[in-house]
Design a protein around this motif. Structure first.
Motif, PDB file in Angstrom:
ATOM      1  N   LEU A 270       0.818  -1.213   0.000  1.00 23.44           N
ATOM      2  CA  LEU A 270       0.000   0.000   0.000  1.00 23.44           C
ATOM      3  C   LEU A 270       0.854   1.267   0.000  1.00 23.44           C
ATOM      4  CD1 LEU A 270      -2.665   1.588   0.504  1.00 23.44           C
ATOM      5  CD2 LEU A 270      -2.555   0.859   2.872  1.00 23.44           C
ATOM      6  N   TRP A 271       2.068   1.145   0.529  1.00 25.68           N
ATOM      7  CA  TRP A 271       2.957   2.310   0.673  1.00 25.68           C
ATOM      8  C   TRP A 271       3.703   2.614  -0.616  1.00 25.68           C
ATOM      9  CZ3 TRP A 271       1.338   3.270   5.432  1.00 25.68           C
ATOM     10  CH2 TRP A 271       0.945   2.171   6.222  1.00 25.68           C
ATOM     11  N   SER A 272       3.579   1.732  -1.593  1.00 26.69           N
ATOM     12  CA  SER A 272       4.317   1.872  -2.854  1.00 26.69           C
ATOM     13  C   SER A 272       3.387   2.489  -3.908  1.00 26.69           C
ATOM     14  CB  SER A 272       4.757   0.481  -3.333  1.00 26.69           C
ATOM     15  OG  SER A 272       3.616  -0.256  -3.770  1.00 26.69           O
ATOM     16  N   ALA A 273       3.723   2.297  -5.174  1.00 30.57           N
ATOM     17  CA  ALA A 273       2.862   2.784  -6.265  1.00 30.57           C
ATOM     18  C   ALA A 273       1.447   2.225  -6.171  1.00 30.57           C
ATOM     19  CB  ALA A 273       3.486   2.413  -7.614  1.00 30.57           C
ATOM     20  N   ILE A 274       1.303   1.093  -5.492  1.00 30.48           N
ATOM     21  CA  ILE A 274      -0.035   0.510  -5.291  1.00 30.48           C
ATOM     22  C   ILE A 274      -0.935   1.498  -4.533  1.00 30.48           C
ATOM     23  CG2 ILE A 274      -1.264  -1.383  -4.063  1.00 30.48           C
ATOM     24  CD1 ILE A 274       0.011  -2.288  -6.719  1.00 30.48           C
ATOM     25  N   GLY A 275      -0.323   2.427  -3.808  1.00 28.72           N
ATOM     26  CA  GLY A 275      -1.101   3.441  -3.075  1.00 28.72           C
ATOM     27  C   GLY A 275      -1.610   4.567  -3.967  1.00 28.72           C
ATOM     28  N   LEU A 276      -1.348   4.501  -5.281  1.00 30.80           N
ATOM     29  CA  LEU A 276      -1.734   5.633  -6.149  1.00 30.80           C
ATOM     30  C   LEU A 276      -3.215   6.034  -6.049  1.00 30.80           C
ATOM     31  CD1 LEU A 276      -0.985   7.788  -8.235  1.00 30.80           C
ATOM     32  CD2 LEU A 276      -1.260   6.062 -10.021  1.00 30.80           C
ATOM     33  N   PRO A 277      -4.167   5.068  -6.061  1.00 35.64           N
ATOM     34  CA  PRO A 277      -5.562   5.529  -5.946  1.00 35.64           C
ATOM     35  C   PRO A 277      -5.790   6.325  -4.658  1.00 35.64           C
ATOM     36  CG  PRO A 277      -5.425   3.113  -5.873  1.00 35.64           C
ATOM     37  CD  PRO A 277      -4.072   3.618  -6.267  1.00 35.64           C
ATOM     38  N   LEU A 278      -5.146   5.905  -3.582  1.00 31.66           N
ATOM     39  CA  LEU A 278      -5.280   6.644  -2.323  1.00 31.66           C
ATOM     40  C   LEU A 278      -4.657   8.034  -2.457  1.00 31.66           C
ATOM     41  CD1 LEU A 278      -6.044   6.693   0.712  1.00 31.66           C
ATOM     42  CD2 LEU A 278      -3.767   5.776   1.202  1.00 31.66           C
ATOM     43  N   ALA A 279      -3.499   8.101  -3.116  1.00 29.07           N
ATOM     44  CA  ALA A 279      -2.833   9.400  -3.287  1.00 29.07           C
ATOM     45  C   ALA A 279      -3.699  10.345  -4.122  1.00 29.07           C
ATOM     46  CB  ALA A 279      -1.466   9.203  -3.935  1.00 29.07           C
ATOM     47  N   ILE A 280      -4.358   9.798  -5.152  1.00 25.14           N
ATOM     48  CA  ILE A 280      -5.257  10.655  -5.951  1.00 25.14           C
ATOM     49  C   ILE A 280      -6.430  11.099  -5.070  1.00 25.14           C
ATOM     50  CG2 ILE A 280      -6.818  10.754  -7.953  1.00 25.14           C
ATOM     51  CD1 ILE A 280      -4.976   8.656  -9.313  1.00 25.14           C
ATOM     52  N   ALA A 281      -6.907  10.175  -4.254  1.00 27.04           N
ATOM     53  CA  ALA A 281      -8.079  10.476  -3.424  1.00 27.04           C
ATOM     54  C   ALA A 281      -7.786  11.549  -2.376  1.00 27.04           C
ATOM     55  CB  ALA A 281      -8.574   9.195  -2.746  1.00 27.04           C
ATOM     56  N   ILE A 282      -6.646  11.431  -1.693  1.00 27.22           N
ATOM     57  CA  ILE A 282      -6.412  12.331  -0.543  1.00 27.22           C
ATOM     58  C   ILE A 282      -5.364  13.407  -0.838  1.00 27.22           C
ATOM     59  CG2 ILE A 282      -7.138  10.578   1.152  1.00 27.22           C
ATOM     60  CD1 ILE A 282      -4.182  10.114   1.850  1.00 27.22           C
ATOM     61  N   GLY A 283      -4.684  13.296  -1.963  1.00 26.12           N
ATOM     62  CA  GLY A 283      -3.697  14.313  -2.331  1.00 26.12           C
ATOM     63  C   GLY A 283      -2.309  13.985  -1.806  1.00 26.12           C
ATOM     64  N   ALA A 284      -1.325  14.622  -2.441  1.00 24.91           N
ATOM     65  CA  ALA A 284       0.082  14.294  -2.169  1.00 24.91           C
ATOM     66  C   ALA A 284       0.455  14.544  -0.700  1.00 24.91           C
ATOM     67  CB  ALA A 284       0.984  15.106  -3.084  1.00 24.91           C
ATOM     68  N   GLU A 285       0.065  15.702  -0.170  1.00 27.82           N
ATOM     69  CA  GLU A 285       0.503  16.026   1.185  1.00 27.82           C
ATOM     70  C   GLU A 285      -0.107  15.060   2.198  1.00 27.82           C
ATOM     71  OE1 GLU A 285       2.952  17.501   2.359  1.00 27.82           O
ATOM     72  OE2 GLU A 285       2.326  17.191   4.434  1.00 27.82           O
ATOM     73  N   ASN A 286      -1.372  14.724   2.029  1.00 31.26           N
ATOM     74  CA  ASN A 286      -1.990  13.754   2.944  1.00 31.26           C
ATOM     75  C   ASN A 286      -1.359  12.371   2.791  1.00 31.26           C
ATOM     76  OD1 ASN A 286      -3.889  15.237   4.436  1.00 31.26           O
ATOM     77  ND2 ASN A 286      -5.269  15.299   2.675  1.00 31.26           N
ATOM     78  N   PHE A 287      -0.995  12.013   1.562  1.00 25.77           N
ATOM     79  CA  PHE A 287      -0.346  10.713   1.366  1.00 25.77           C
ATOM     80  C   PHE A 287       1.004  10.703   2.083  1.00 25.77           C
ATOM     81  CE2 PHE A 287       1.921   7.287  -0.833  1.00 25.77           C
ATOM     82  CZ  PHE A 287       0.952   6.288  -0.825  1.00 25.77           C
ATOM     83  N   ARG A 288       1.716  11.820   2.029  1.00 27.11           N
ATOM     84  CA  ARG A 288       2.996  11.893   2.759  1.00 27.11           C
ATOM     85  C   ARG A 288       2.769  11.770   4.262  1.00 27.11           C
ATOM     86  NH1 ARG A 288       7.485  12.854  -0.184  1.00 27.11           N
ATOM     87  NH2 ARG A 288       7.257  13.827  -2.241  1.00 27.11           N
ATOM     88  N   GLN A 289       1.679  12.350   4.749  1.00 26.21           N
ATOM     89  CA  GLN A 289       1.345  12.228   6.182  1.00 26.21           C
ATOM     90  C   GLN A 289       1.067  10.768   6.540  1.00 26.21           C
ATOM     91  OE1 GLN A 289       1.530  14.398   8.544  1.00 26.21           O
ATOM     92  NE2 GLN A 289       2.021  16.113   7.193  1.00 26.21           N
ATOM     93  N   PHE A 290       0.400  10.097   5.629  1.00 26.01           N
ATOM     94  CA  PHE A 290       0.089   8.675   5.802  1.00 26.01           C
ATOM     95  C   PHE A 290       1.402   7.879   5.950  1.00 26.01           C
ATOM     96  CE2 PHE A 290      -0.908   4.656   3.332  1.00 26.01           C
ATOM     97  CZ  PHE A 290      -1.739   4.076   4.271  1.00 26.01           C
ATOM     98  N   LEU A 291       2.358   8.164   5.064  1.00 27.22           N
ATOM     99  CA  LEU A 291       3.662   7.491   5.140  1.00 27.22           C
ATOM    100  C   LEU A 291       4.372   7.862   6.449  1.00 27.22           C
ATOM    101  CD1 LEU A 291       5.059   7.994   1.497  1.00 27.22           C
ATOM    102  CD2 LEU A 291       3.838   6.020   2.409  1.00 27.22           C
ATOM    103  N   ARG A 292       4.252   9.126   6.828  1.00 28.49           N
ATOM    104  CA  ARG A 292       4.935   9.605   8.030  1.00 28.49           C
ATOM    105  C   ARG A 292       4.400   8.917   9.287  1.00 28.49           C
ATOM    106  NH1 ARG A 292       5.259  15.514   6.457  1.00 28.49           N
ATOM    107  NH2 ARG A 292       6.444  14.750   4.698  1.00 28.49           N
ATOM    108  N   GLY A 293       3.083   8.748   9.336  1.00 31.62           N
ATOM    109  CA  GLY A 293       2.489   8.061  10.493  1.00 31.62           C
ATOM    110  C   GLY A 293       3.034   6.652  10.619  1.00 31.62           C
TER     111      GLY A 293
END
Ligand code: F6P
Length: 522
Positions: A270-293
């Motif tokens: 989920l943390w890789s390119a497979i997370g792309l739909p999530l990144a489109i859904a929540i945006g780049a900055e939120n996706f980075r927060q997701f990784l940071r958590g």
């Protein structure tokens, strides 16, 4: 490295179970020991855990910690984090944690993490270049008003993670797009999705680590045929592939690709390119927060002493319950409807990782491994299967996940929801005596209670990483390879044979039951 059953602690745990563990009553323990709640509670990054209603005490935990040390848990953990090929049957490193590491300059805090980074510097820089490209692409799609529907086609780890997280983070999802997840080869799923779509407004993400999975390839072919039949021509704009097998994606006709690597397991992707739909859904900055958590939880797992290391404590508790108490399943009840797919996600994570019957050397195990993991959100579960949890003949540890702050303004709903979560955990512990057997609740039914302050990209990332590491811990104690999944192969091979037989009607050489089913369904 000793396997758990070869350690001194294993025998001692057996004796401890027979003398006091079996009859341990968490009610009495809580009543008699004022320090128990504190000792069995802990704040980890973004997640607070109360484990005090479980059938453990300081003596049990001390023996479990001894077990962890005898099994070389810390060495095994560090081997994973530093990129050793711990997936021994496939000779692969297991480095999903690298996918959420910050850039090297910002992160070198301890000598240990520095060593890990230097060893994996090339991989880390590849991670960050794909991440950058994928987040830029995600932002471009978000800004593209003509694309209104994103269809992720993938299965298992290429579906469950992004689907679960996109639902969980609904509050952060752009209202300008709809997200669809098609996994099953059952054409009803794809047909039901496509009937509402228009080619010019649709982006298909073909998500497959291997780009060979039958379900995904069948759905992808049908999606492509539908796209062409609708007059679609610009495949580069309307199809993207998320895969380690870029060559196969190109051969399929997809030129927009985001890669990842064989050292990312499907159920950890989920943390890789497979997370792309999530990144489109929540945006780049939120996706980075997701990784940071998730990275915050990784840091905790890598550095906290075992006694105060939440994934370690949970993984050891799982071993205690599975191997000494003999509990066969564990129920996860998220008290947040946005986490409704979380139990399904955990099923793949835990049961595909630890559903193994041999150790790393291929020797049959004389003890049990993965429990059945299952669950549904509360309060719905209360009006369905909780009956069995309260009064059934089997003891099933229950895990509550509660979120303090709601994302809506109907506070009375949220107060009721949280009251139910707390009351259920109380009821499982306390039970209720009655002369009438039908109305008697035995109580002392074990439960863990997790609290998130709010359901955010960071807290969800940390929660998932917590479970990933916990699964690693029990797998490491059991001495199994948690990172292969040969058990899924046999059915795949047989399905090909049966498919041919369904078309030809030839049932020669198959058992009579299978022959009957083929004839019936032909
Ligand atoms: O069938 C099991 C499995 O290999 C999972 O481990 C994996 O997540 C899923 O299939 C999908 O595989 P892929 O991403 O290669 O299509």
């Amino acid at each position: 490295m000793l396997r758990c059953d070869q350690t001194a602690a294993w025998n001692q745990l057996g004796e401890h179970f027979a003398s006091s563990g079996k009859s341990f009553d968490a009610r009495t323990a809580l009543a008699q020991d004022a320090s128990r709640v504190n000792a069995l509670s802990q704040a980890a990054p973004h997640v607070f855990a109360d484990l005090s209603k479980n059938r453990i005490d300081a003596a049990t935990e001390a023996l479990l910690m001894q077990l962890a040390r005898e099994c070389g848990l810390e060495v095994q953990r560090d081997a994973m984090l530093s990129g050793e090929a711990i997936n021994s049957t496939e000779n692969r490193a297991v480095l999903h944690t690298l996918l959420r590491r910050k850039q090297p300059v910002a992160v070198i805090e301890s000598a240990q993490s520095a060593t890990h980074l230097i060893a994996n510097a090339d991989k880390l820089s590849a991670v960050h270049s794909v991440l950058k490209a994928m987040l830029a692409y995600a932002e471009s799609i978000r800004a593209d008003d003509e694309i209104t529907d994103i269809v992720n086609i993938g299965i298992g780890g290429s579906d469950l993670g992004p689907a679960m997280a996109t639902i969980a983070l609904d509050e952060f999802v752009t209202p300008k797009k709809r997200f669809h997840f098609v996994s099953n080869v059952d054409g009803h799923e794809l047909a039901a999705t496509l009937k509402h779509l228009k080619a010019k407004n649709t982006l298909f993400l073909i998500a497959s680590k291997t780009f060979t999975t039958i379900e995904t390839m069948t759905n992808a072919e049908s999606a492509k045929a539908w796209f062409t039949a609708q007059g679609g021509t610009d495949t580069a704009r309307h199809f993207a592939a998320l895969t380690t097998n870029v060559q196969a994606a190109n051969a399929f006709g997809i030129t927009t690709t985001f890669g990842f690597w064989d050292w990312v397991g499907g159920r950890y992707s989920l943390w890789s390119a497979i997370g792309l739909p999530l990144a489109i859904a929540i945006g780049a900055e939120n996706f980075r927060q997701f990784l940071r958590g998730a990275a915050d939880m990784d840091e905790h797992f890598a550095t906290a002493p075992l006694e105060k290391n939440l994934p370690v404590r949970l993984g050891l508790l799982d071993v205690w319950y599975r191997n000494f108490h003999g509990f066969t399943s564990r129920c996860v009840a998220p008290y947040h409807s946005a986490l409704r797919r979380f139990p399904a996600y955990l099923q793949q994570l835990e049961m595909e990782s630890n559903g193994k019957r041999v150790d790393k050397a291929g020797q049959a195990l004389p003890f049990h491994t993965s429990p059945v993991v299952w669950g549904e959100p509360g309060t719905n579960g209360q009006h369905a299967f909780f009956q069995m949890l309260h009064q059934g003949t089997e003891v099933i540890p229950l895990e509550f996940v509660a979120v303090k702050h709601a994302a809506h303004a109907m506070q009375d709903h949220h107060t009721k929801l949280l009251a139910n979560a707390i009351a259920q955990s109380q009821a499982f512990l306390q039970g209720k005596s009655s002369e009438d057997g039908h109305r008697h609740f035995p109580g002392n039914r074990p439960g863990s209670f997790f609290v998130l302050d709010a359901l955010t990209p960071a807290s969800l990332g940390a929660l998932i990483a917590l479970y990933e590491h916990r699964v690693f811990v029990s797998g490491a104690i059991w001495g199994i390879n948690s990172f292969d999944q040969f058990g899924v192969e046999l059915g795949k091979v047989l399905a090909k044979d049966v498919e041919a037989r369904l078309l030809s009607g030839n049932v020669q050489g198959v058992d009579s039951s299978t022959a009957q089913l083929i004839s019936k369904l032909q």
